[in-house]
Design an enzyme around this catalytic site. Structure first.
Site: not given
Ligand code: 0R9
Length: 662
Positions: A449, A522, A524, A526
């Site tokens: 990403e 990641d 997380d 997102d």
């Protein structure tokens, strides 16, 4: 070459009143004058170069050969003199000399020599297998010669006539009694106005031509003579030679392969004019060296471009060898194609058939359909016997041919792979950092990403096997997007291009350019969102890629825990708490840092924790095909409006991952 078509030769066969003596002058069909030949020699002999010049010699030699094959001549002489004068003699019946009925003051010989397409209409069996031009070629040679002289010994008398550039110079002369002679002598000098002054007969070519004729018809003896002044000092061509090969094509083959080591003893034989269909003779050997070849002939005319008789040879041999392989339980026999069998073959094939048909610009390809059956059927029987009677050699041949087949398949595979990678490379997205290894085995593509993570990943990767595709911007939600949007979404179309395997019904697993596709986002919410969009895309557009076990989720750490030179990584909060208890003393002041994203990690850290096989943890994505609802739910959960649910999903599943790659 101005080869007469068989229809012309045998036209009106039934109507022809051939006398018991054979040919008479009224049997000649007269079609055209000779002017067109001099005007456009290329139309008749394919040019005016050295090759074309040798066509003249071949025409006259073929006519003499016809007479030998028909059983009327046993000896032919060919003699090359200075100034390109060529003399061909045969001891056949002699060209007919009686006056032609349509041209009362012309002899048959004169009509034959001065008229284009003057062919004999022969009723006798003598020309049943002839492929020569029956005087038609002779008129072309005459037209293109400065001079030509024809001498005939026939009916115990001898005759002579001279021609210049196709025109008769005087009448046919009766030279008187010749009680002990018969035959025809044709002498000519090619016209330098047509061929120029620097085109000459080559003794080597003529000698080779004469030799191959002698091989092809063992009933003839060909005497070769060449003025020694025409031979270069180092020439291997003899000044005189007697060419007679009772061994026929077998002698030919032995001469061609010399002392080369062969896989089997030569396979040779002949089928004689069975049911009037024609004769076939062949000699074949398989040898790793020299270069393979097939020399084929029809009625002693070389068929350089092959044709139906060669097809018969290929298919007859292949069917027979395959049948032998099946009988003996060879498992690889199905691989064998005709090309594999012919690859190491040195073969000479000669057939004699009635009314041969040739095609191609140079008429060097046999097109008679019957020739294929004649050769294939005849040869198969003989080859079946050859193989069963020599099982050791048959097995050696089978192994030799199977090895050729395997080589061919391997070459094709390699070609296919390099072609695939070449075409794929042409259309690869610019932002893809591809791996260097060409074949997909052992390679991986990381879908990351954003540019900053992409930058770290590029530095952390193993360039040989790991490719990085940074995905910028928003990835389309395939589940809710209208059809056609997919192609418009830059990120997804880059992804499709990089993978190379196509989507939907056009998906081809064998075209997938990497063994593993690893979604590395990641750790997380997102990141989980992007991962879920990608998983949805794969689930909808490339379910086979998932089913094939190619799709993985990378498990980057969320925390780094360090104390006194020791650093360990934790996937999530629970993992962090567990590690704090298990790996550090309760009193230790552990430094806990949370990664904001992959881009923040040092490349070395990313490598050690997430990318390096052996260290990393990969979660393999699978479709619960035993529970379709579960899969539907999965997509639903992944596609739900709440990204934290997706994140939770990934976290949960990571814990239960049974198929991890470490
Ligand atoms: C030295 C080169 N030899 C020849 O050119 C040659 C032609 C030829 C020939 C016949 C016999 N010998 C030949 N040598 C021949 C004879 C008869 C029938 N057919 C052929 C016969 O006696 O009945 N011919 C080639 C063409 C023709 N003859 C012709 F029939 F067209 F005249």
């Amino acid at each position: 070459m101005a080869k007469i078509r068989s229809e012309d030769l045998f036209k009106n066969l039934e109507e022809t009143s051939s006398s018991s003596k054979g040919y008479t002058a009224k049997d000649i069909e007269v079609l055209e004058g000779l002017e067109p030949v001099r005007r456009r020699p290329g139309m008749y002999i394919g040019g005016t170069d050295e090759r074309a010049l040798h066509h003249l010699a071949a025409e006259i030699l073929d006519n003499a050969m016809d007479e030998a094959v028909a059983g009327h001549a046993s000896r032919i002489e060919i003699e090359l003199k200075p100034s390109d004068i060529l003399i061909v003699r045969d001891n056949g019946r002699g060209i007919p000399v009686d006056p032609h009925p349509k041209f009362k003051n012309k002899s048959a010989l004169e009509v034959i020599m001065t008229t284009l397409h003057a062919g004999g209409k022969f009723g006798g069996k003598v020309y049943d297998t002839s492929g020569g031009l029956h005087g038609v070629g002779a008129s072309v040679v005459n037209a293109l010669s400065e001079w030509m002289e024809v001498e005939v010994a026939r009916d115990k008398r001898s005759y002579k006539q001279r021609f210049e550039r196709g025109h008769a110079i005087g009448k046919l002369k009766d030279l008187g009694a010749a009680p002990n002679r018969r035959g025809t002598i044709v002498s000519f000098k090619p016209d330098t106005k047509i061929f120029g002054t620097s085109t000459h007969f080559s003794p080597a070519t003529l000698h080779r031509m004469a030799r191959s004729k002698a091989y092809l018809f063992r009933g003839v003896e060909i005497r070769w003579k060449c003025d020694p002044a025409l031979l270069k000092p180092d020439s291997e061509t003899p000044a005189e030679d007697v060419l007679k090969f009772p061994g026929g094509l077998l002698d030919f083959l032995k001469g061609a392969i010399g002392s080369a080591k062969t896989v089997t003893r030569p396979f040779f034989g002949q089928i004689n004019n069975r049911d009037g269909k024609g004769t076939v003779e062949w000699a074949i050997a398989w040898a790793p060296e020299p270069e393979s070849f097939v020399n084929s002939y029809c009625n002693t005319i070389p068929t350089h471009q092959g044709g139906t008789h060669e097809q018969g040879l290929r298919s007859g041999l292949t069917k027979s060898l395959r049948a032998y392989g099946e009988r003996t339980g060879n498992k690889k026999v199905g691989l064998i194609m005709p090309d594999d069998l012919m690859e190491g073959a040195c073969a000479v094939l000669s057939i004699f058939i009635r009314e041969p048909e040739f095609q191609g610009q140079t008429k060097e390809k046999l097109s008679s359909p019957d020739a294929q059956r004649l050769v294939e059927n005849g040869l198969r029987d003989h080859f079946d016997h050859f193989l069963s009677e020599n099982p050791q050699e048959a097995d050696a041949l089978l192994n030799f041919v199977v090895a050729s087949a395997e080589d061919r398949l391997e070459r094709r595979q390699k070609k296919e792979t390099s072609r695939k990678s070449a075409t794929r490379k042409l259309r690869l997205p610019g932002k893809l950092a591809d791996c260097t290894r060409d074949a997909p085995g052992g390679t991986e593509i990381f879908l990351v990403e954003g540019d900053s993570a992409g930058g770290s990943a590029k530095q952390a990767r193993d360039r040989n096997t790991q490719a990085i595709l940074p995905l910028r911007g928003k990835i389309l939600n395939v589940a809710s997007a209208a059809a056609g949007k997919l192609q418009q979404n830059q990120e997804l179309s880059d992804l499709v291009q990089a993978l190379g395997c196509g989507t939907g019904t056009r998906y081809r697993d064998e075209d997938l350019r990497y063994e593993r596709v690893i979604v590395m986002t990641d750790a997380d919410v997102d990141g989980a969102h992007i991962a879920s969009l990608l998983l949805t895309f794969f689930y909808r557009e490339m379910p086979e890629l998932i089913a094939g076990g190619h799709l993985f989720l990378a498990m980057p750490p969320l925390y780094r825990l360090s104390h006194g030179g020791k650093s360990i990584y934790a996937r999530d909060d629970a993992h962090k708490n567990q590690l704090l208890k298990s790996d550090f003393k309760a009193s230790a002041k552990v430094d806990v840092s949370r990664f904001k994203g992959l881009g923040e990690m040092m490349p070395a850290q990313l490598k050690e924790t997430t990318m390096k096989p052996g260290n990393r943890t990969l979660l393999k994505v699978e479709i619960a095909d035993d529970d379709a609802k579960a899969t539907g739910d999965l997509v639903e959960r992944l596609m739900g409006k709440k990204p934290e649910l997706r994140f939770q999903f990934i976290q949960e599943n990571a814990v239960y991952a049974k198929d991890v790659d470490v």
